[in-house]
Design a protein around this motif. Structure first.
Motif, PDB file in Angstrom:
ATOM      1  N   VAL A  29      43.948  39.822  49.426  1.00 23.84           N
ATOM      2  CA  VAL A  29      42.611  40.290  49.799  1.00 23.84           C
ATOM      3  C   VAL A  29      41.840  40.575  48.526  1.00 23.84           C
ATOM      4  O   VAL A  29      42.289  41.345  47.672  1.00 23.84           O
ATOM      5  CB  VAL A  29      42.699  41.564  50.669  1.00 23.84           C
ATOM      6  CG1 VAL A  29      41.303  42.002  51.106  1.00 23.84           C
ATOM      7  CG2 VAL A  29      43.587  41.315  51.880  1.00 23.84           C
ATOM      8  N   ASN A  30      40.686  39.940  48.381  1.00 16.86           N
ATOM      9  CA  ASN A  30      39.861  40.131  47.184  1.00 16.86           C
ATOM     10  C   ASN A  30      39.325  41.547  47.118  1.00 16.86           C
ATOM     11  O   ASN A  30      38.852  42.102  48.128  1.00 16.86           O
ATOM     12  CB  ASN A  30      38.697  39.138  47.167  1.00 16.86           C
ATOM     13  CG  ASN A  30      39.166  37.710  46.975  1.00 16.86           C
ATOM     14  OD1 ASN A  30      40.163  37.462  46.297  1.00 16.86           O
ATOM     15  ND2 ASN A  30      38.457  36.768  47.580  1.00 16.86           N
ATOM     16  N   GLY A  31      39.399  42.139  45.940  1.00 15.06           N
ATOM     17  CA  GLY A  31      38.904  43.496  45.749  1.00 15.06           C
ATOM     18  C   GLY A  31      37.466  43.507  45.301  1.00 15.06           C
ATOM     19  O   GLY A  31      36.676  42.615  45.607  1.00 15.06           O
ATOM     20  N   ALA A  32      37.132  44.525  44.528  1.00  9.66           N
ATOM     21  CA  ALA A  32      35.740  44.717  44.108  1.00  9.66           C
ATOM     22  C   ALA A  32      35.497  44.204  42.697  1.00  9.66           C
ATOM     23  O   ALA A  32      34.597  44.668  42.005  1.00  9.66           O
ATOM     24  CB  ALA A  32      35.377  46.194  44.198  1.00  9.66           C
ATOM     25  N   GLY A  37      32.453  36.324  44.364  1.00 11.17           N
ATOM     26  CA  GLY A  37      31.875  35.380  45.303  1.00 11.17           C
ATOM     27  C   GLY A  37      31.418  34.080  44.672  1.00 11.17           C
ATOM     28  O   GLY A  37      30.914  33.210  45.368  1.00 11.17           O
ATOM     29  N   SER A  38      31.580  33.909  43.382  1.00  7.76           N
ATOM     30  CA  SER A  38      31.074  32.710  42.726  1.00  7.76           C
ATOM     31  C   SER A  38      32.119  31.607  42.746  1.00  7.76           C
ATOM     32  O   SER A  38      33.318  31.850  42.850  1.00  7.76           O
ATOM     33  CB  SER A  38      30.679  33.034  41.282  1.00  7.76           C
ATOM     34  OG  SER A  38      31.817  33.421  40.540  1.00  7.76           O
ATOM     35  N   SER A  44      38.751  29.963  38.858  1.00  4.41           N
ATOM     36  CA  SER A  44      39.574  30.702  37.897  1.00  4.41           C
ATOM     37  C   SER A  44      40.788  31.320  38.577  1.00  4.41           C
ATOM     38  O   SER A  44      41.885  31.344  38.010  1.00  4.41           O
ATOM     39  CB  SER A  44      38.724  31.775  37.220  1.00  4.41           C
ATOM     40  OG  SER A  44      39.509  32.551  36.333  1.00  4.41           O
ATOM     41  N   ARG A  45      40.605  31.796  39.812  1.00  3.39           N
ATOM     42  CA  ARG A  45      41.738  32.387  40.533  1.00  3.39           C
ATOM     43  C   ARG A  45      42.779  31.330  40.869  1.00  3.39           C
ATOM     44  O   ARG A  45      43.981  31.608  40.899  1.00  3.39           O
ATOM     45  CB  ARG A  45      41.245  33.071  41.822  1.00  3.39           C
ATOM     46  CG  ARG A  45      40.523  34.383  41.582  1.00  3.39           C
ATOM     47  CD  ARG A  45      40.399  35.165  42.873  1.00  3.39           C
ATOM     48  NE  ARG A  45      39.576  34.470  43.852  1.00  3.39           N
ATOM     49  CZ  ARG A  45      38.265  34.661  43.995  1.00  3.39           C
ATOM     50  NH1 ARG A  45      37.636  35.514  43.190  1.00  3.39           N
ATOM     51  NH2 ARG A  45      37.582  34.014  44.904  1.00  3.39           N
ATOM     52  N   ILE A  46      42.348  30.103  41.124  1.00  6.36           N
ATOM     53  CA  ILE A  46      43.295  29.043  41.440  1.00  6.36           C
ATOM     54  C   ILE A  46      44.100  28.643  40.207  1.00  6.36           C
ATOM     55  O   ILE A  46      45.322  28.475  40.254  1.00  6.36           O
ATOM     56  CB  ILE A  46      42.547  27.823  42.028  1.00  6.36           C
ATOM     57  CG1 ILE A  46      41.937  28.189  43.387  1.00  6.36           C
ATOM     58  CG2 ILE A  46      43.492  26.638  42.181  1.00  6.36           C
ATOM     59  CD1 ILE A  46      41.053  27.100  43.958  1.00  6.36           C
ATOM     60  N   ALA A  56      40.320  40.555  38.979  1.00  9.66           N
ATOM     61  CA  ALA A  56      39.415  40.701  40.121  1.00  9.66           C
ATOM     62  C   ALA A  56      39.834  41.803  41.068  1.00  9.66           C
ATOM     63  O   ALA A  56      39.131  42.076  42.040  1.00  9.66           O
ATOM     64  CB  ALA A  56      39.322  39.377  40.880  1.00  9.66           C
ATOM     65  N   GLY A  57      40.963  42.424  40.834  1.00  9.55           N
ATOM     66  CA  GLY A  57      41.412  43.489  41.722  1.00  9.55           C
ATOM     67  C   GLY A  57      41.875  42.986  43.067  1.00  9.55           C
ATOM     68  O   GLY A  57      41.560  43.579  44.096  1.00  9.55           O
ATOM     69  N   VAL A  58      42.606  41.862  43.069  1.00  7.32           N
ATOM     70  CA  VAL A  58      43.084  41.306  44.338  1.00  7.32           C
ATOM     71  C   VAL A  58      44.223  42.170  44.865  1.00  7.32           C
ATOM     72  O   VAL A  58      45.150  42.522  44.136  1.00  7.32           O
ATOM     73  CB  VAL A  58      43.550  39.849  44.155  1.00  7.32           C
ATOM     74  CG1 VAL A  58      44.157  39.315  45.455  1.00  7.32           C
ATOM     75  CG2 VAL A  58      42.379  38.987  43.739  1.00  7.32           C
ATOM     76  N   ARG A  59      44.152  42.496  46.150  1.00  7.85           N
ATOM     77  CA  ARG A  59      45.178  43.322  46.792  1.00  7.85           C
ATOM     78  C   ARG A  59      46.143  42.426  47.538  1.00  7.85           C
ATOM     79  O   ARG A  59      45.733  41.535  48.273  1.00  7.85           O
ATOM     80  CB  ARG A  59      44.530  44.317  47.750  1.00  7.85           C
ATOM     81  CG  ARG A  59      45.514  45.232  48.443  1.00  7.85           C
ATOM     82  CD  ARG A  59      44.803  46.158  49.405  1.00  7.85           C
ATOM     83  NE  ARG A  59      45.725  46.969  50.165  1.00  7.85           N
ATOM     84  CZ  ARG A  59      45.368  47.791  51.142  1.00  7.85           C
ATOM     85  NH1 ARG A  59      44.083  47.891  51.472  1.00  7.85           N
ATOM     86  NH2 ARG A  59      46.270  48.494  51.793  1.00  7.85           N
ATOM     87  N   ARG A  60      47.438  42.684  47.372  1.00 12.49           N
ATOM     88  CA  ARG A  60      48.479  41.906  48.040  1.00 12.49           C
ATOM     89  C   ARG A  60      49.004  42.703  49.244  1.00 12.49           C
ATOM     90  O   ARG A  60      49.424  43.857  49.098  1.00 12.49           O
ATOM     91  CB  ARG A  60      49.627  41.617  47.072  1.00 12.49           C
ATOM     92  CG  ARG A  60      49.242  40.709  45.925  1.00 12.49           C
ATOM     93  CD  ARG A  60      50.249  40.788  44.787  1.00 12.49           C
ATOM     94  NE  ARG A  60      51.602  40.460  45.250  1.00 12.49           N
ATOM     95  CZ  ARG A  60      52.126  39.243  45.228  1.00 12.49           C
ATOM     96  NH1 ARG A  60      51.410  38.218  44.782  1.00 12.49           N
ATOM     97  NH2 ARG A  60      53.350  39.034  45.631  1.00 12.49           N
ATOM     98  N   VAL A  61      48.954  42.063  50.396  1.00  8.89           N
ATOM     99  CA  VAL A  61      49.453  42.674  51.635  1.00  8.89           C
ATOM    100  C   VAL A  61      50.724  41.950  52.034  1.00  8.89           C
ATOM    101  O   VAL A  61      50.692  40.764  52.379  1.00  8.89           O
ATOM    102  CB  VAL A  61      48.405  42.601  52.766  1.00  8.89           C
ATOM    103  CG1 VAL A  61      48.965  43.220  54.036  1.00  8.89           C
ATOM    104  CG2 VAL A  61      47.119  43.292  52.344  1.00  8.89           C
TER     105      VAL A  61
END
Length: 349
Positions: A29-32, A37-38, A44-46, A56-61
């Protein structure tokens, strides 16, 4: 030469259809973080998943944790657990719709997740969607024409009118779910994954669905059923997997697992007692009316109508006397004697 005439040990003739080995499923889940959104941030995340996620502060569930089991041909397996335990997530991974983070999933044949939700289109009629869904499952046009009426009758779409000729956007959620299950159940699947489908429709449709699942088992298929109805699990499944917080808590026969699950959730649902009808408050008792007081006539007054005169009083008009009563005579007033003396004011003779 070796003697091969002896008895050979019996082998387990059950054929495995689904093997889940140490599976972990993780949602991201993308954080803040900035630039989330670009398109550049997405690329870059890929390319740099680890560094980009931290930046990016991505949260892992962690939705499913280390789940392992083997399903065999001809089994009907129920998946139970409280909300958010990972039941639907696990079914999507078995169907190949979600990637696994760790572990492996092996299937014999093509799993089908309740049929063809992605293939059906709301703007098309139910009739066109029956043909489209059948083609998406690999059925030929001849097979679809042969089973078309059976699909419509099973779904009960036309029980209250010619709804099969209307667009699916006009259907209620229950009608659409019944049509999807009917299309999916028209084919004998190697592995059929049913997620809360038996909760839709009335009791008669649920009975037809349960009977169809038994038929799929008799045709050497494997059925997974996710349901919050313990009764549906008992009526349909012989084995139950209990998932809790993403972990496989218990795997075994239906009654044993459901007994422990009902203890965990506080017991089976009991019917609520019917409320007693409210009774209207009784009205207060009316006070007895006070006796009416009749004023007595004054002495010398004539009695009114219907009254008896007092002794010594003359009866008035309309008055009645008691039988046997003797009237009492009233003496007349004595005459006044004239004075013998002349008035002092008169003229003298």
């Amino acid at each position: 030469m070796a003697d091969n005439t002896g008895t050979t040990p019996q082998r387990d003739e059950r054929v495995p259809t689904v093997v889940v080995d140490g599976v972990d499923i993780v949602y991201r889940v993308n954080g803040a973080g900035g630039g989330r959104g670009s398109a550049t941030a997405a690329l870059s995340r890929i390319l740099r998943r680890g560094a980009a996620e931290r930046a990016a502060g991505v949260r892992r569930v962690h939705a499913v944790r280390g789940v392992s089991f083997v399903a065999h041909r001809g089994e009907a397996i129920g998946l139970i657990g409280t909300n958010g335990s990972g039941k639907s997530t696990l079914l999507k991974a078995v169907a190949g719709l979600l990637p696994v983070e760790n572990g492996r999933i092996y299937t014999d044949g093509q799993p089908s997740l309740l049929g063809v939700n992605a293939a059906l289109m709301n703007d098309l009629t139910g009739e066109r969607n029956v043909h489209l869904g059948g083609l998406a499952m690999g059925m030929s046009r001849a097979q679809i024409r042969e089973r078309y009426q059976e699909i419509v009758d099973f779904s009960g779409i036309n029980d209250k009118g010619d709804f099969i000729s209307l667009p699916m956007r006009t259907y209620s959620s229950g009608m659409a779910a019944r049509l999807r299950f009917s299309i999916a159940a028209a084919k004998d699947h190697d592995v059929l994954l049913v997620d809360e489908a038996l909760a839709t429709g009335d009791r008669s449709f649920q009975k037809r669905s349960e009977e169809r699942i038994r038929e799929l088992r008799r045709h050497a298929g494997t059925v997974f059923l996710v349901s919050h109805s313990n009764k549906s699990i008992r009526d349909t499944c012989e084995r139950v997997l209990w998932l809790e917080r993403g972990e496989l808590r218990l795997d075994g026969p239906t009654e044993e697992v459901l007994k422990e699950y009902e203890k965990f959730t506080g017991g089976p649902a009991k019917p609520k007692p019917k409320p007693k009808p409210a009774t209207a408050p009784k009205p207060p008792a009316a006070a007895a009316p006070a006796p009416a007081t009749v004023p007595e006539p004054r002495s010398g007054a004539e009695p009114g109508p219907g009254r008896e005169p007092k002794p010594g009083a003359e009866p008035g008009p309309g008055a009645t006397s008691k039988p046997g009563a003797v009237p009492v005579a009233t003496p007349a007033p004595a005459p006044v004697a004239p004075s013998s003396t002349a008035p002092a004011s008169g003229p003298r003779p």
